[in-house]
Design a protein around this motif. Structure first.
Motif, PDB file in Angstrom:
ATOM      1  N   ASP A 210       0.830  -1.207   0.000  1.00 35.74           N
ATOM      2  CA  ASP A 210       0.000   0.000   0.000  1.00 35.74           C
ATOM      3  C   ASP A 210       0.865   1.258   0.000  1.00 35.74           C
ATOM      4  O   ASP A 210       0.550   2.243  -0.667  1.00 35.74           O
ATOM      5  N   CYS A 211       1.963   1.223   0.768  1.00 35.41           N
ATOM      6  CA  CYS A 211       2.875   2.374   0.809  1.00 35.41           C
ATOM      7  C   CYS A 211       3.462   2.656  -0.570  1.00 35.41           C
ATOM      8  O   CYS A 211       3.577   3.814  -0.994  1.00 35.41           O
ATOM      9  N   GLU A 212       3.845   1.602  -1.267  1.00 34.89           N
ATOM     10  CA  GLU A 212       4.429   1.753  -2.601  1.00 34.89           C
ATOM     11  C   GLU A 212       3.414   2.311  -3.597  1.00 34.89           C
ATOM     12  O   GLU A 212       3.754   3.132  -4.452  1.00 34.89           O
ATOM     13  N   LYS A 213       2.165   1.881  -3.462  1.00 36.59           N
ATOM     14  CA  LYS A 213       1.124   2.350  -4.379  1.00 36.59           C
ATOM     15  C   LYS A 213       0.828   3.835  -4.171  1.00 36.59           C
ATOM     16  O   LYS A 213       0.751   4.595  -5.134  1.00 36.59           O
ATOM     17  N   VAL A 214       0.662   4.242  -2.906  1.00 39.96           N
ATOM     18  CA  VAL A 214       0.305   5.647  -2.656  1.00 39.96           C
ATOM     19  C   VAL A 214       1.473   6.581  -2.942  1.00 39.96           C
ATOM     20  O   VAL A 214       1.270   7.769  -3.200  1.00 39.96           O
ATOM     21  N   ALA A 215       2.691   6.051  -2.926  1.00 38.57           N
ATOM     22  CA  ALA A 215       3.866   6.884  -3.185  1.00 38.57           C
ATOM     23  C   ALA A 215       3.848   7.460  -4.596  1.00 38.57           C
ATOM     24  O   ALA A 215       4.446   8.512  -4.848  1.00 38.57           O
ATOM     25  N   LYS A 216       3.157   6.805  -5.495  1.00 36.98           N
ATOM     26  CA  LYS A 216       3.115   7.250  -6.890  1.00 36.98           C
ATOM     27  C   LYS A 216       2.252   8.495  -7.083  1.00 36.98           C
ATOM     28  O   LYS A 216       2.314   9.135  -8.118  1.00 36.98           O
ATOM     29  N   SER A 217       1.415   8.793  -6.086  1.00 35.02           N
ATOM     30  CA  SER A 217       0.544   9.967  -6.179  1.00 35.02           C
ATOM     31  C   SER A 217       0.919  10.958  -5.090  1.00 35.02           C
ATOM     32  O   SER A 217       1.880  10.756  -4.360  1.00 35.02           O
ATOM     33  N   SER A 218       0.140  12.027  -4.993  1.00 38.79           N
ATOM     34  CA  SER A 218       0.386  13.024  -3.944  1.00 38.79           C
ATOM     35  C   SER A 218      -0.798  13.135  -2.995  1.00 38.79           C
ATOM     36  O   SER A 218      -0.963  14.149  -2.304  1.00 38.79           O
ATOM     37  N   VAL A 219      -1.636  12.095  -2.938  1.00 39.19           N
ATOM     38  CA  VAL A 219      -2.805  12.137  -2.060  1.00 39.19           C
ATOM     39  C   VAL A 219      -2.359  12.116  -0.606  1.00 39.19           C
ATOM     40  O   VAL A 219      -1.287  11.607  -0.258  1.00 39.19           O
ATOM     41  N   ASN A 220      -3.195  12.679   0.258  1.00 41.77           N
ATOM     42  CA  ASN A 220      -2.898  12.692   1.684  1.00 41.77           C
ATOM     43  C   ASN A 220      -3.064  11.289   2.265  1.00 41.77           C
ATOM     44  O   ASN A 220      -4.026  10.583   1.957  1.00 41.77           O
ATOM     45  N   VAL A 221      -2.135  10.910   3.120  1.00 42.91           N
ATOM     46  CA  VAL A 221      -2.126   9.551   3.682  1.00 42.91           C
ATOM     47  C   VAL A 221      -2.193   9.628   5.202  1.00 42.91           C
ATOM     48  O   VAL A 221      -1.492  10.442   5.824  1.00 42.91           O
ATOM     49  N   LEU A 222      -3.019   8.776   5.790  1.00 43.53           N
ATOM     50  CA  LEU A 222      -3.091   8.648   7.245  1.00 43.53           C
ATOM     51  C   LEU A 222      -2.618   7.249   7.628  1.00 43.53           C
ATOM     52  O   LEU A 222      -3.198   6.251   7.197  1.00 43.53           O
ATOM     53  N   LEU A 223      -1.549   7.181   8.411  1.00 39.30           N
ATOM     54  CA  LEU A 223      -1.024   5.916   8.909  1.00 39.30           C
ATOM     55  C   LEU A 223      -1.584   5.675  10.301  1.00 39.30           C
ATOM     56  O   LEU A 223      -1.457   6.529  11.184  1.00 39.30           O
ATOM     57  N   VAL A 224      -2.214   4.527  10.502  1.00 35.73           N
ATOM     58  CA  VAL A 224      -2.798   4.216  11.808  1.00 35.73           C
ATOM     59  C   VAL A 224      -2.153   2.951  12.358  1.00 35.73           C
ATOM     60  O   VAL A 224      -1.705   2.088  11.607  1.00 35.73           O
ATOM     61  N   GLY A 225      -2.112   2.853  13.660  1.00 44.03           N
ATOM     62  CA  GLY A 225      -1.522   1.675  14.292  1.00 44.03           C
ATOM     63  C   GLY A 225      -1.090   1.989  15.708  1.00 44.03           C
ATOM     64  O   GLY A 225      -1.020   3.156  16.106  1.00 44.03           O
TER      65      GLY A 225
ATOM     66  N   SER B 109       1.187   2.400  19.137  1.00 49.36           N
ATOM     67  CA  SER B 109       2.457   3.085  19.381  1.00 49.36           C
ATOM     68  C   SER B 109       3.616   2.101  19.250  1.00 49.36           C
ATOM     69  O   SER B 109       3.547   0.976  19.728  1.00 49.36           O
ATOM     70  N   GLY B 110       4.683   2.547  18.569  1.00 44.67           N
ATOM     71  CA  GLY B 110       5.875   1.721  18.445  1.00 44.67           C
ATOM     72  C   GLY B 110       5.880   0.745  17.292  1.00 44.67           C
ATOM     73  O   GLY B 110       6.788  -0.079  17.174  1.00 44.67           O
ATOM     74  N   THR B 111       4.904   0.830  16.385  1.00 42.80           N
ATOM     75  CA  THR B 111       4.839  -0.122  15.268  1.00 42.80           C
ATOM     76  C   THR B 111       5.730   0.280  14.093  1.00 42.80           C
ATOM     77  O   THR B 111       5.978  -0.537  13.204  1.00 42.80           O
ATOM     78  N   GLY B 112       6.191   1.536  14.071  1.00 45.21           N
ATOM     79  CA  GLY B 112       7.042   1.978  12.977  1.00 45.21           C
ATOM     80  C   GLY B 112       6.312   2.815  11.948  1.00 45.21           C
ATOM     81  O   GLY B 112       6.650   2.785  10.760  1.00 45.21           O
ATOM     82  N   LYS B 113       5.325   3.593  12.388  1.00 43.26           N
ATOM     83  CA  LYS B 113       4.590   4.446  11.443  1.00 43.26           C
ATOM     84  C   LYS B 113       5.507   5.498  10.831  1.00 43.26           C
ATOM     85  O   LYS B 113       5.329   5.887   9.679  1.00 43.26           O
ATOM     86  N   ASP B 114       6.491   5.960  11.618  1.00 44.60           N
ATOM     87  CA  ASP B 114       7.440   6.939  11.077  1.00 44.60           C
ATOM     88  C   ASP B 114       8.303   6.323   9.987  1.00 44.60           C
ATOM     89  O   ASP B 114       8.646   6.978   8.997  1.00 44.60           O
ATOM     90  N   VAL B 115       8.645   5.044  10.145  1.00 46.24           N
ATOM     91  CA  VAL B 115       9.432   4.353   9.124  1.00 46.24           C
ATOM     92  C   VAL B 115       8.599   4.179   7.851  1.00 46.24           C
ATOM     93  O   VAL B 115       9.100   4.329   6.732  1.00 46.24           O
ATOM     94  N   ALA B 116       7.313   3.875   8.026  1.00 43.14           N
ATOM     95  CA  ALA B 116       6.425   3.739   6.871  1.00 43.14           C
ATOM     96  C   ALA B 116       6.306   5.067   6.132  1.00 43.14           C
ATOM     97  O   ALA B 116       6.295   5.100   4.894  1.00 43.14           O
ATOM     98  N   ALA B 117       6.225   6.159   6.870  1.00 44.16           N
ATOM     99  CA  ALA B 117       6.146   7.484   6.241  1.00 44.16           C
ATOM    100  C   ALA B 117       7.412   7.770   5.437  1.00 44.16           C
ATOM    101  O   ALA B 117       7.351   8.276   4.310  1.00 44.16           O
ATOM    102  N   ASN B 118       8.570   7.443   6.012  1.00 43.57           N
ATOM    103  CA  ASN B 118       9.834   7.618   5.298  1.00 43.57           C
ATOM    104  C   ASN B 118       9.876   6.762   4.036  1.00 43.57           C
ATOM    105  O   ASN B 118      10.399   7.187   2.999  1.00 43.57           O
ATOM    106  N   TYR B 119       9.327   5.562   4.138  1.00 44.28           N
ATOM    107  CA  TYR B 119       9.329   4.655   2.983  1.00 44.28           C
ATOM    108  C   TYR B 119       8.487   5.232   1.843  1.00 44.28           C
ATOM    109  O   TYR B 119       8.892   5.182   0.675  1.00 44.28           O
ATOM    110  N   ILE B 120       7.322   5.778   2.180  1.00 45.22           N
ATOM    111  CA  ILE B 120       6.478   6.405   1.164  1.00 45.22           C
ATOM    112  C   ILE B 120       7.235   7.554   0.491  1.00 45.22           C
ATOM    113  O   ILE B 120       7.231   7.691  -0.735  1.00 45.22           O
ATOM    114  N   HIS B 121       7.899   8.362   1.317  1.00 41.02           N
ATOM    115  CA  HIS B 121       8.652   9.504   0.766  1.00 41.02           C
ATOM    116  C   HIS B 121       9.760   9.035  -0.176  1.00 41.02           C
ATOM    117  O   HIS B 121       9.931   9.586  -1.270  1.00 41.02           O
TER     118      HIS B 121
END
Length: 346
Positions: free
Chosen positions: A43-58, A60-72
């Motif tokens: 899902d991260c790879e798919k949304v990275a192709k666009s500029s839509v706003n993304v909300l990461l849920v999960g 605490s401590g699951t790595g949402k910041d890492v997922a955000a970096n991956y999208i970027h």
């Protein structure tokens, strides 16, 4: 033999310095054995192709910041700034000045103008972590900035047009917060064009051996410690514990085991009391049938438990006393007193 079964190679402990973010993603994303986490990755790879706003849920401590970096890094903006702001780390007024910036003389102490984090993310990505901890007033100001892609610094009446990609993250139930008038409904729908769930560690137990191996090597390298043996009870614990604090908690546990080890051996004695008696543990970590080693006063027992729990909570919030106090439903001053009483680390 025990460590081989656990997929921990003690002989190859060498330096584990991560030279680039791509290496970290290779460890935690690209080699994941978990279907749930691979779905998140896809899902991260798919949304990275666009500029839509993304909300990461999960949790605490699951790595949402890492997922955000991956999208970027997977996006066309990867060569521009990714600017991260933890909304729980600031008061309402400070968060506003941090996000929007201010002009010289805008308020007492503003001796010179300062760019806000939104400005700094121009042509890149803005990551708002713990967006659920922002106030409705801040949400309204952000809503306007997101809709118009324009901002005004505090103390200025001149608008600046910006081009930024927005990623937000939260461990809160924002729909519940909307019902309780703690979160703006219009803001929620604006930031959640795409919602991606980052699974908890107990939902991706397939990755535990590799993560344990990674954090063990990293802790050994940073602490200059060589581990030759891990007791079977500890291995069983690491594989069966549910990790309510997720990856962050696993990291802290491994660091503790390495730091407190003696003669290159990790024993169950390095596990704090909170883990020995935790109901989520499926194994008895003591060699005897009883879960305690000695009889102490009830006051001493309560102090040990409170100290261990408060240290764990502080670790989950990265030492952020204000955020931890809010979650514990006490004042920051009360928590500071506890920190001093128990000599806790922030």
């Amino acid at each position: 033999e025990i460590m081989k079964n656990m997929n921990i190679n003690i002989e190859k402990q060498g330096s584990l310095d991560i030279s680039s973010k791509a290496d970290m993603f290779d460890k935690f994303f690209l080699k994941s054995k978990s279907p749930a986490f691979n779905k998140c990755l896809s899902d991260c790879e798919k949304v990275a192709k666009s500029s839509v706003n993304v909300l990461l849920v999960g949790e605490s401590g699951t790595g949402k910041d890492v997922a955000a970096n991956y999208i970027h890094l997977c996006s066309s903006r990867c060569d521009k700034n990714m600017v991260a702001v933890n909304c729980s780390s600031y008061t309402e007024s400070l968060l506003e000045s941090e996000l929007f910036g201010y002009n010289e003389g805008a308020f007492t102490g503003a001796t010179k103008s300062k760019e806000g984090k939104i400005e700094l993310s121009d042509k890149g990505t803005l990551f708002l972590d713990e967006i659920g901890d922002s106030s409705p007033v801040t949400q309204l100001k952000l809503l306007r900035a997101i809709e118009t892609r324009k901002i005004e610094r505090i103390g200025s009446n001149m608008s600046r047009s910006l081009d930024f990609r927005l990623i937000c993250a939260t461990n809160r139930d924002l729909k519940e917060d909307i019902l309780n008038n703690l979160f703006r409904e219009d803001f929620f729908y604006r930031i959640s064009s795409i919602v991606i769930k980052v699974p908890s560690l107990k939902e991706r137990k397939e990755d535990l051996p590799d993560m344990i191996n990674f954090f063990l090597k990293k802790a050994c390298s940073s602490c200059n410690v060589k581990i030759n043996k891990i007791e079977e009870d500890v291995i069983k614990f690491l594989n069966e514990y549910d990790y309510p604090g997720n990856i962050r908690e696993l990291k802290h546990i491994i660091e503790r085991l390495v730091v407190l080890s003696e003669n290159g051996i990790i024993t169950k004695n390095e596990l704090p009391v909170i883990y020995d008696i935790n109901k989520n543990i499926k194994s008895d970590l003591t060699s005897e049938s009883e879960p305690f080693d000695q009889v102490i006063t009830l006051r001493e027992f309560k102090a040990i438990q409170e100290s261990s729990y408060l240290q764990w909570v502080l670790n989950q919030f990265g030492g952020n006393v204000a955020a931890a106090a809010r979650k514990l439903d006490i004042t920051p001053r009360q928590l500071f007193n506890k920190i001093n009483d128990y000599s806790l680390k922030k």
